[in-house]
Design an enzyme around this catalytic site. Structure first.
Site, short mmCIF file in Angstrom:
data_model
loop_
_atom_site.label_atom_id
_atom_site.label_comp_id
_atom_site.label_asym_id
_atom_site.label_seq_id
_atom_site.Cartn_x
_atom_site.Cartn_y
_atom_site.Cartn_z
N HIS A 77 -32.90 31.21 -21.85
CA HIS A 77 -33.25 30.50 -23.09
C HIS A 77 -34.50 31.09 -23.76
O HIS A 77 -35.32 30.36 -24.31
CB HIS A 77 -33.48 29.00 -22.83
N ASN A 150 -27.69 21.06 -23.46
CA ASN A 150 -27.02 22.21 -24.08
C ASN A 150 -26.04 21.71 -25.13
O ASN A 150 -25.81 20.51 -25.25
CB ASN A 150 -26.24 22.99 -23.02
N HIS A 341 -39.01 19.86 -18.98
CA HIS A 341 -38.81 19.64 -17.55
C HIS A 341 -37.89 18.43 -17.38
O HIS A 341 -38.20 17.34 -17.85
CB HIS A 341 -40.17 19.37 -16.90
#
Ligand code: HDD
Length: 706
Positions: A77, A150, A341
């Site tokens: 990413h 995603n 995170h």
């Protein structure tokens, strides 16, 4: 506003001016120590032609700082684009979760979102075939919550211990670092052919979902089954979905490939320009909720991240909306340094035992430590919570706080602060789930069906989507050198759908597979881009429409087209052979927006050719103009033509382009809207054109040969 503008738009210009006015560095140039510098264009040297002196601290500091500007890019990413905005719930979700930001519709929670591609490095092109990251940081009153998702609802692998294997396989090959931003190479498909749990995700990756038109027209998914926890401590399984208000729209592969060259920043620019122009992207947050008592009532395992819960089985309920309304000020400071995170959760949101999620909960903190150079990255402005931070964590690289007092617990010298009584109902406390078992390395039997949902995805597609998937498999495997890998992949596909496997095999020089019984799940219409739920609000907002003009153009027609499309929220740009202006049919000066050689058909959503005999004569003589229209047609985009402009479009009829029949009024055929009458653009034409643009793409056209 344009998605591919090379010159500053008004909005951009304004933003820059405001920025400079507010710039705290609006005084003389200084060193990092605050000493005012008298000169920064020449280094300190002995005489005019002499050597540079070590004593030149300004020179040394400037170069040293420059040498240290880069930090390691994300291991995956790496290429991203970010934006700020807000989230607000529609209603209280207290029945399922106590998360404070999901209680009160009048409370807006600030967010930062980073969209990304996965495989390529920071400088790779946007429109590659890849998964897109959709990571959201909610700066809630109870601390930061990160939903690191995603644009596809499943993942390649089931257990995070396989992540390095998968990433090594998909990344450029180690000997020559090829290919950049692409999965069409041997190592990825070698891995895929040997790791059947990838099959479902590969269907998504070969579909048009992997080449989104815009980050604004892309769905997002939390992927894992997470858990909501309410004030009574009751858990509910939850899957998160982001649904874009503008609908879900994609490119076609040919277009995506060309766009990589024409505008490698296509998606990034589109996001930036639209936010700058006030077209704020909006997404609805939806949840699929499953009571804990139903954990085992599906024919797949909720803990398996290679599975979806079909929306027909468990509806995706809208619970709030997110609007992105502010561009970052500085790419590095914000979009590059943001640190997501999965373990950044708030009270009311908890994990499940999904082994992919458990691994992620380790990886993200770990990766930030190396990427952002130490443990204090939460103090970087984009990462800083709005909730107060009090703890005994101290020191380390880049410590920005000047702590005082005690730094241990229990203490009496510091008044016992910070306190943790354990009795605070607003504190995060992990759901007390009972777990027991042997320590083993073993995949659960309930994770073993790798084909049913891959088949579900394929069977749920419209015919044109199926064809795009077949074409994508052929393209990708056609780039694979090893015949063994091609054959093994076809064998895997044969377990999914025999017709698909056969069609792929035919394209890549591999023997078709034996017919075998493949899964026949009930299709899920929600998965298709053609499905009603993915069409958005049906408007033409922010669609980019090109109008091709030259000297002699019928200005009244252009004006009418512009007025109607802009009223619907579309962005109309007049393109001529050169920048500046042309003469209209009455000899008056007529401003244009952009020079044709600086753009291309692939950068627009639709094209219109207005009348004006001499304009059309000039346009038709130019091969790039015909290519412009041909490409728009090939890529399924609306094509409009008025008066003599219809003659230009008709030039492509021998190649197979289909115009609706003759006649005076407006006629439309699969998104080709024409009106040969010599008058202005009539109401009928304009409404048909608007409908064609609203449909976005027209897939079932006869193909052109060229
Ligand atoms: Fe990951 C980055 C999404 C599985 C380890 N991941 C990263 C980003 C997104 C995702 C959107 C970029 C965030 C940003 O913009 O900064 N990752 C996913 C999804 C997954 C997933 C949806 C599966 C459901 N990831 C996954 C696994 C692991 C990682 C199984 C490791 C065990 N991911 C990382 C990472 C990254 C990352 C190495 C790289 C940079 C970063 O975290 O900040 O930790």
């Amino acid at each position: 506003m344009a998605s591919h503008a090379s010159r500053p738009t008004d909005a951009k210009q304004r933003q820059r001016e405001q920025h400079h006015a507010a710039d705290p560095a609006g005084g003389p140039l200084t060193t990092d120590q605050g000493v005012v510098v008298d000169h920064t264009d020449d280094s300190l040297q002995v005489g005019e032609r002499g050597p540079t002196l070590l004593e030149d601290f300004h020179f040394r500091e400037k170069i040293t700082r420059f040498d240290h500007e880069r930090i390691p890019e994300r291991v995956v990413h790496a290429r991203g684009a970010g934006a700020y905005g807000f989230f607000e719930p529609y209603h209280s979700c207290s029945e399922f979760t106590k998360a404070a930001f999901l209680q009160d519709p009048s409370v807006r929670t600030p967010v930062f979102v980073r969209f990304s591609t996965v495989q390529g490095p920071r400088g790779s092109a946007d429109t590659v075939r890849d998964v897109r990251g959709f990571a959201t940081k909610f700066y809630t009153a109870e601390g930061n919550y990160d939903l690191v998702g995603n644009n596809m609802p499943v993942f390649f692998i089931q257990d995070g211990i396989k992540f390095p294997d998968f990433v090594h396989a998909v990344k450029p090959e180690p000997h020559n670092e090829i290919p950049t931003g692409a999965s069409a190479h041997d190592t990825l498909w070698d891995f895929v052919s040997l790791q059947p749990e990838t099959m479902h995700m590969m269907m998504w990756l070969m579909s048009d979902r992997a080449i989104p038109r815009s980050y604004r027209t892309m769905q997002g998914f939390g992927v894992h089954t997470f858990r909501f926890v309410n004030a009574e401590g009751q858990g509910t399984f939850v899957k998160f979905h982001w649904k874009p208000k503008l609908g879900v729209h994609s490119l076609v592969w040919d277009e995506a490939q060309e766009t990589q060259g024409r505008d490698p920043d296509f998606n990034r620019r589109d996001l930036w320009d639209n936010i700058a122009a006030g077209n704020h992207p909006e997404y609805e947050l939806c949840v699929q909720l499953v009571p804990e008592t139903d954990e085992h009532s599906f024919d797949f395992d909720l803990l398996d991240a290679t599975k979806i819960i079909p929306e027909e089985q468990v509806p995706a309920r809208p619970i709030g909306r997110m609007v992105l309304d502010r561009n970052p000020e500085n790419y590095f400071a914000e979009t590059e340094q943001v640190a997501f995170h999965t373990a950044n959760v708030v009270p009311g949101i908890d994990f499940t035992n999904d082994p992919l999620l458990q691994a992620r909960n380790f990886s993200y903190l770990d990766t930030q430590l190396i990427r952002l150079g130490g443990p204090n990255f939460a103090q970087i402005p984009v990462n800083r919570p709005v909730a107060p931070v009090r703890n005994n964590q101290r020191d380390g690289y880049h410590q920005g706080q000047i702590h005082s007092g005690t730094s241990y617990s229990p203490n009496s010298l510091g008044g016992g602060c910070p306190v943790h009584t354990g009795a605070d109902p607003s504190a995060f406390s992990h759901l007390q789930e009972r777990v027991d078992g042997r320590k083993i390395r073993k995949r659960s039997e309930s994770f073993k069906d790798h084909y049913t949902q891959a088949a579900l995805f394929f069977l749920s597609m419209a015919d044109w989507e199926k064809q795009h998937i077949i074409d994508a498999f052929r393209f990708e495997l056609g780039k694979v050198g090893s015949m063994q890998v091609r054959e093994r992949t076809v064998e895997q596909l044969a377990h999914v759908h025999h017709g698909l496997a056969t069609a792929v095999a035919e394209g890549i020089g591999v023997a078709p597979p034996e017919k075998e019984d493949t899964p026949q799940p009930e299709p899920s219409p929600a998965l298709s881009l053609a499905g009603e739920n993915n069409r958005g609000d049906g408007s033409i907002r922010t669609r980019q429409v090109a109008v091709l003009v030259a000297d002699g153009v019928d200005a009244a027609q252009v004006g009418a087209v512009r007025e109607v499309l802009e009223a619907g929220g579309a962005v109309v740009e007049e393109l001529a052979f050169h920048d500046g202006s042309v003469r209209d049919g009455d000899g008056r000066e007529h401003r244009v927006d952009r020079a044709l050689p600086t753009v291309a058909s692939v950068l627009y959503d639709a094209v219109v050719v207005p009348g004006g005999p001499s304009s059309v004569q000039e346009l038709v003589a130019d091969a790039t103009v015909l290519r412009f229209v041909r490409d728009a047609y090939r890529h399924g985009k609306p094509v409009g033509a008025l008066g003599s402009g219809v003659g230009l479009v008709a030039k492509l009829e021998p190649e197979g382009l289909r115009l609706a029949g003759d006649g005076d009024g407006a006629v439309a055929d699969h998104g080709v809207v024409s009106d040969t009458s010599t008058g202005g653009a009539g109401e009928e034409f304009l409404s048909q054109l608007t409908a064609a643009v609203a449909a976005h793409r027209h897939w079932d056209r006869p193909p052109v040969r060229h």
